[in-house]
Structure formats: structure tokens, C-alpha cells
Motif scaffolding. Structure first.
Motif, short mmCIF file in Angstrom:
data_model
loop_
_atom_site.label_atom_id
_atom_site.label_comp_id
_atom_site.label_asym_id
_atom_site.label_seq_id
_atom_site.Cartn_x
_atom_site.Cartn_y
_atom_site.Cartn_z
N THR A 73 -6.88 -0.79 -6.17
CA THR A 73 -7.66 0.20 -6.91
C THR A 73 -9.11 -0.25 -7.06
O THR A 73 -10.01 0.58 -7.10
CB THR A 73 -7.06 0.48 -8.31
OG1 THR A 73 -7.05 -0.73 -9.06
CG2 THR A 73 -5.66 1.03 -8.20
N GLY A 76 -10.97 0.55 -3.82
CA GLY A 76 -10.84 1.94 -3.38
C GLY A 76 -12.16 2.67 -3.40
O GLY A 76 -13.23 2.09 -3.57
N ASP A 94 -7.03 4.59 -3.13
CA ASP A 94 -6.93 3.13 -3.18
C ASP A 94 -7.42 2.51 -1.88
O ASP A 94 -7.46 3.17 -0.84
CB ASP A 94 -5.47 2.71 -3.40
CG ASP A 94 -4.96 3.09 -4.77
OD1 ASP A 94 -5.80 3.32 -5.67
OD2 ASP A 94 -3.74 3.13 -4.96
#
Length: 151
Positions: A73, A76, A94
Motif C-alpha cells: 500500500t 501503490g 497497491d
């Protein structure tokens, strides 16, 4: 003693990437792999693998224990929602978990990172030592008067 918290992140990551270039290998498939669904092309930099490995090592040291999901994350981005055929809002995507997982496995094989059962990966003493040693070298090379108090 200088630690990884005392130097700018970009200078530390660049120096650690040079150290890791001798210790880990870039896989053959990385020239074809994107770093996430929000990207259109694979990375164009020659030293991308080592810079990402240094960045991951720093993130594990600062935030560890941390898992692949949480790291993906952080790496991302935003996907384009609209295409020629439909209109949609942008969404978060992500980063590539395969790239992150492979780098963490290589760092673990080098003894810089270890697996914490059920918690993710955390830095080892050798990994912390590498980061702090490189941070000391980076601080010596930097010509920034506001950082002199850490020397």
C-alpha cells in the motif's frame, strides 16, 4: 552515533543501494514487470531493484515488523479511472507484491531482515548495523550545516 533517523532519506537510500548492489541480484524478469497496476510501463532506471531494496530495508527498519500487504500500500498509486469507453473515478491501487516479496526474500537470505512469526518482517542486528554505518558515511559526505549537530 549517527542512526538512520539522522540523515535525509533520499541520500541514505542512494548510499544503501550502492552497498546492496554487491549483495543481491536483480532478477531477469524485472525488465518486463510493472511495479503495480497503476503503472503503464516497467521501471526505466538501471538501478531500480537496488534502490527499491534499500527503500524497503529502511521502511522495515523504521516501521517493523511490517508485512508485504502494508508495504504494497505504501508503494501503490492511483489508477486512471476513465478510458475511451467508460467514465469512472480514479481509485487507489497497491504496488506489486511480487517485487516486494522477492526483495524481502533476498534481504532475508543476506541476513538483513528476519521473519517475525505472524507479524511480518523486521530488521536484524546486521541490517541495523548496515543502515547506521551507511548513515554515518552519508552524514560525513553531506555539506549541510543544519546536520552538524548529529556528527
Amino acid at each position: 552515533m549517527v542512526t538512520l533517523y539522522d540523515v535525509p532519506a533520499d541520500a541514505l537510500i542512494e548510499a544503501v543501494a550502492e552497498e546492496l548492489a554487491d549483495r543481491i541480484e536483480q532478477p531477469d524478469w524485472i525488465e518486463f514487470a510493472k511495479t503495480g497496476p497503476s503503472r503503464e510501463l516497467p521501471p526505466q532506471e538501471d538501478d531500480f531493484w537496488y534502490v527499491r531494496a534499500a527503500s524497503l530495508l529502511r521502511k522495515v527498519a523504521m516501521n517493523g515488523p511490517v508485512g508485504v500487504e502494508r508495504l504494497s500500500t505504501e508503494y501503490g498509486g492511483r489508477t486512471k479511472g476513465s478510458t475511451r469507453y467508460r467514465v469512472a473515478a480514479e481509485h487507489r491501487a497497491d504496488g506489486s507484491k511480487n517485487v516486494i516479496r522477492t526483495i524481502l526474500q533476498q534481504l532475508e537470505a543476506e541476513g538483513l531482515v528476519e521473519t517475525a512469526k505472524g507479524e511480518g518482517r523486521r530488521i536484524t542486528g546486521e541490517g541495523r548495523s548496515l543502515l547506521d554505518t551507511v548513515a554515518g558515511d552519508v552524514l560525513d559526505e553531506l555539506d549541510r550545516p543544519e546536520l552538524e549537530r548529529y556528527a
